[in-house]
Design a protein around this motif. Structure first.
Motif, PDB file in Angstrom:
ATOM      1  N   ALA A 184      -0.730  19.033   0.487  1.00  0.00           N
ATOM      2  CA  ALA A 184       0.700  18.697   0.437  1.00  0.00           C
ATOM      3  C   ALA A 184       0.983  17.308   0.985  1.00  0.00           C
ATOM      4  O   ALA A 184       2.053  16.759   0.764  1.00  0.00           O
ATOM      5  CB  ALA A 184       1.509  19.724   1.226  1.00  0.00           C
ATOM      6  N   ILE A 185       0.025  16.755   1.698  1.00  0.00           N
ATOM      7  CA  ILE A 185       0.258  15.475   2.359  1.00  0.00           C
ATOM      8  C   ILE A 185      -0.786  14.450   1.926  1.00  0.00           C
ATOM      9  O   ILE A 185      -1.983  14.755   1.905  1.00  0.00           O
ATOM     10  CB  ILE A 185       0.205  15.642   3.901  1.00  0.00           C
ATOM     11  N   GLY A 186      -0.314  13.253   1.594  1.00  0.00           N
ATOM     12  CA  GLY A 186      -1.213  12.181   1.191  1.00  0.00           C
ATOM     13  C   GLY A 186      -1.081  10.981   2.110  1.00  0.00           C
ATOM     14  O   GLY A 186       0.002  10.692   2.610  1.00  0.00           O
ATOM     15  N   ILE A 187      -2.185  10.296   2.345  1.00  0.00           N
ATOM     16  CA  ILE A 187      -2.192   9.106   3.188  1.00  0.00           C
ATOM     17  C   ILE A 187      -2.604   7.907   2.338  1.00  0.00           C
ATOM     18  O   ILE A 187      -3.647   7.939   1.683  1.00  0.00           O
ATOM     19  CB  ILE A 187      -3.178   9.272   4.367  1.00  0.00           C
ATOM     20  N   ILE A 188      -1.782   6.888   2.352  1.00  0.00           N
ATOM     21  CA  ILE A 188      -2.115   5.652   1.630  1.00  0.00           C
ATOM     22  C   ILE A 188      -2.741   4.677   2.609  1.00  0.00           C
ATOM     23  O   ILE A 188      -2.091   4.233   3.556  1.00  0.00           O
ATOM     24  CB  ILE A 188      -0.859   5.025   0.987  1.00  0.00           C
ATOM     25  N   ALA A 189      -4.003   4.352   2.366  1.00  0.00           N
ATOM     26  CA  ALA A 189      -4.718   3.419   3.245  1.00  0.00           C
ATOM     27  C   ALA A 189      -5.358   2.326   2.404  1.00  0.00           C
ATOM     28  O   ALA A 189      -6.509   1.957   2.593  1.00  0.00           O
ATOM     29  CB  ALA A 189      -5.763   4.151   4.071  1.00  0.00           C
ATOM     30  N   THR A 190      -4.560   1.818   1.492  1.00  0.00           N
ATOM     31  CA  THR A 190      -5.031   0.775   0.575  1.00  0.00           C
ATOM     32  C   THR A 190      -4.391  -0.553   0.949  1.00  0.00           C
ATOM     33  O   THR A 190      -3.491  -0.595   1.789  1.00  0.00           O
ATOM     34  CB  THR A 190      -4.613   1.113  -0.864  1.00  0.00           C
ATOM     35  N   PRO A 191      -4.815  -1.647   0.321  1.00  0.00           N
ATOM     36  CA  PRO A 191      -4.067  -2.898   0.473  1.00  0.00           C
ATOM     37  C   PRO A 191      -2.657  -2.740  -0.071  1.00  0.00           C
ATOM     38  O   PRO A 191      -2.377  -1.811  -0.848  1.00  0.00           O
ATOM     39  CB  PRO A 191      -4.874  -3.906  -0.364  1.00  0.00           C
ATOM     40  N   GLY A 192      -1.777  -3.627   0.320  1.00  0.00           N
ATOM     41  CA  GLY A 192      -0.372  -3.514  -0.036  1.00  0.00           C
ATOM     42  C   GLY A 192      -0.107  -3.483  -1.531  1.00  0.00           C
ATOM     43  O   GLY A 192       0.745  -2.719  -1.991  1.00  0.00           O
ATOM     44  N   ASP A 193      -0.847  -4.271  -2.299  1.00  0.00           N
ATOM     45  CA  ASP A 193      -0.528  -4.362  -3.731  1.00  0.00           C
ATOM     46  C   ASP A 193      -0.900  -3.101  -4.510  1.00  0.00           C
ATOM     47  O   ASP A 193      -0.474  -2.931  -5.635  1.00  0.00           O
ATOM     48  CB  ASP A 193      -1.179  -5.615  -4.344  1.00  0.00           C
ATOM     49  N   ALA A 194      -1.686  -2.228  -3.901  1.00  0.00           N
ATOM     50  CA  ALA A 194      -2.044  -0.981  -4.596  1.00  0.00           C
ATOM     51  C   ALA A 194      -1.141   0.168  -4.188  1.00  0.00           C
ATOM     52  O   ALA A 194      -1.193   1.249  -4.799  1.00  0.00           O
ATOM     53  CB  ALA A 194      -3.503  -0.626  -4.307  1.00  0.00           C
ATOM     54  N   ALA A 195      -0.303  -0.052  -3.179  1.00  0.00           N
ATOM     55  CA  ALA A 195       0.435   1.054  -2.567  1.00  0.00           C
ATOM     56  C   ALA A 195       1.334   1.785  -3.566  1.00  0.00           C
ATOM     57  O   ALA A 195       1.333   3.021  -3.612  1.00  0.00           O
ATOM     58  CB  ALA A 195       1.260   0.536  -1.389  1.00  0.00           C
ATOM     59  N   GLN A 196       2.090   1.042  -4.375  1.00  0.00           N
ATOM     60  CA  GLN A 196       3.017   1.696  -5.292  1.00  0.00           C
ATOM     61  C   GLN A 196       2.278   2.505  -6.349  1.00  0.00           C
ATOM     62  O   GLN A 196       2.685   3.632  -6.679  1.00  0.00           O
ATOM     63  CB  GLN A 196       3.929   0.656  -5.956  1.00  0.00           C
TER      64      GLN A 196
END
Lengths: 230, 230
Positions: free
Chosen positions: B160-172
């Motif tokens: 149910a929960i996701g963590i985004i730990a990418t560079p900024g340009d991949a976030a969206q």
DNA sequence: TCGATTTTGAGAACGCGTTCACAAACTCTT
DNA sequence: AAGAGTTTGTGAACGCGTTCTCAAAATCGA
């Protein structure tokens, strides 16, 4: 089109010391948004434009900026580069800040290699640990020093900010060492709260708590689905 | 909009659902403090004791707890274990929460190995990346999957929960993928703000901004030293 | 020059969260 | 049993931050 920087502010105007905390926390966001606009070649923007970029309410943005001074022009908007510089100056980003990371486990190592710091005037100047296996090794191009050498390193490099990236039970010891070394600003990633003397700022980032907050809301969403029919 | 959930003991009280955000953010802190008291073998504590442990004002603590119900006894205090359980139940920590980390660079890898999660009911169940060199490798005992497989993984493991730990340009892009996969809570470490549909919660942790805020105060301290003679 | 239009800056209202203050409820001692 | 002492839970006051609103200041077109 030249933007008039609406005359000089009063010479002896209020030092304007004391920007609200909530505003200070958003200034870096505005700065990032302005830099994005600069990269797009945009020279002027309204509070609406900038607020959209930064993800905030336009009125809030204007109120925030009003704490710094009058850097906009009515009927026109803000000069992107000029405003960018003013915010950078206000939050001290016209200079680089050296930081020391204490604890080079997984998190500390990741922070030492974090790309996002350098572009925001943050430079990881030193790494410190207590583990003999780590001391002397090189991480992200920096040799890991012993905790005993902290004071010397801080003094030599004029480091003002320390990062605690240790397990929770070591946090207070490290904080004491940082304070003893002359550090007056601490970012604490350890899951423990540290006591420091007056005059020392501590900010805390707790990764577990962020997820626990999300879990609460997640549980609540699930609860609505199942309980609603009751 | 208002969620009615009849509590088993309140006869005609307010719906009682809707704990203030500020309170929710502190409940995990109280829980940690209570666990520390349990380890010390303390069975009962006053709001003063617990507030000291948690680093907050006693009145604030009592007000926070009052949103959950009346779990204390006047003249006595709180039963540590009982209160601990009640808070754990309230924030959903009686169950484990599986999370997926997207982006296994330095930060993502560090998070996947973070010790602090497991004791707080957080379990890293899957790792995802886009880089072919990383997909298939094993990090912290978990095989890295491709972003294309995200939906299948989320569905299979009920994440149910996701963590985004990418560079900024991949976030969206990643955020869109997470939402498409059915994720409704996101913790975003990327230095970019992401747009998500209603019903999806996003919390943002920005490492640079935390340091920039410290730098502002640091600059201010330096300014006071040199400018002010007080 | 003048009126229409745009946009800032700030006063005022509002809402949320924190802190204060105290009655109510409990224990303990005599 | 009763009074003294403790501690919770909560109404009320307060303060900070957000949002609303609009006069002032600037541009533009005629």
């Amino acid at each position: 089109m030249t933007i008039l920087r609406s005359s000089h502010r009063l010479p002896a105007a209020t030092p304007e010391r004391g920007i609200p905390d909530a505003t200070v926390a958003r200034l870096p966001v505005y700065l990032r948004a302005l830099n994005a606009l600069i990269e797009q070649g945009i020279g002027t923007c309204s509070s609406n434009d900038l607020a959209a970029q930064a993800g905030v309410n336009p009125a809030k943005l204007r109120k925030d900026l009003s704490h710094l001074g009058s850097y906009g022009t009515r009927g026109v908007g803000y000069d992107v580069e000029y405003l960018s510089y003013q915010i950078a100056r206000e939050i001290g980003q016209t200079q680089d800040w050296d930081v020391v990371i204490v604890g080079v486990g997984n998190l500390g190592s990741a922070l030492s290699a974090y790309q996002g710091f350098s572009t925001r005037g943050i430079r990881v100047a030193a790494l410190v640990d207590t583990s003999p296996e780590r001391i002397g090794t090189e991480i992200s191009g920096i040799t890991v020093s012993a905790l005993e050498d902290l004071a010397a390193i801080v003094a030599e490099r004029e480091i003002a900010i320390g990062i605690i990236a240790t397990p929770g039970d070591a946090a207070q010891t490290v904080a004491d060492a940082l304070v003893a070394a002359g550090i007056t600003s601490i970012l604490n990633f350890a899951p423990a709260l540290v006591q420091v003397p007056d005059g020392v700022d501590v900010r805390k980032v707790d990764l577990s708590i962020e997820l626990q907050i999300l879990a609460y809301h997640e549980q609540r969403k699930a609860g609505i689905d199942t309980v609603d029919a009751e």
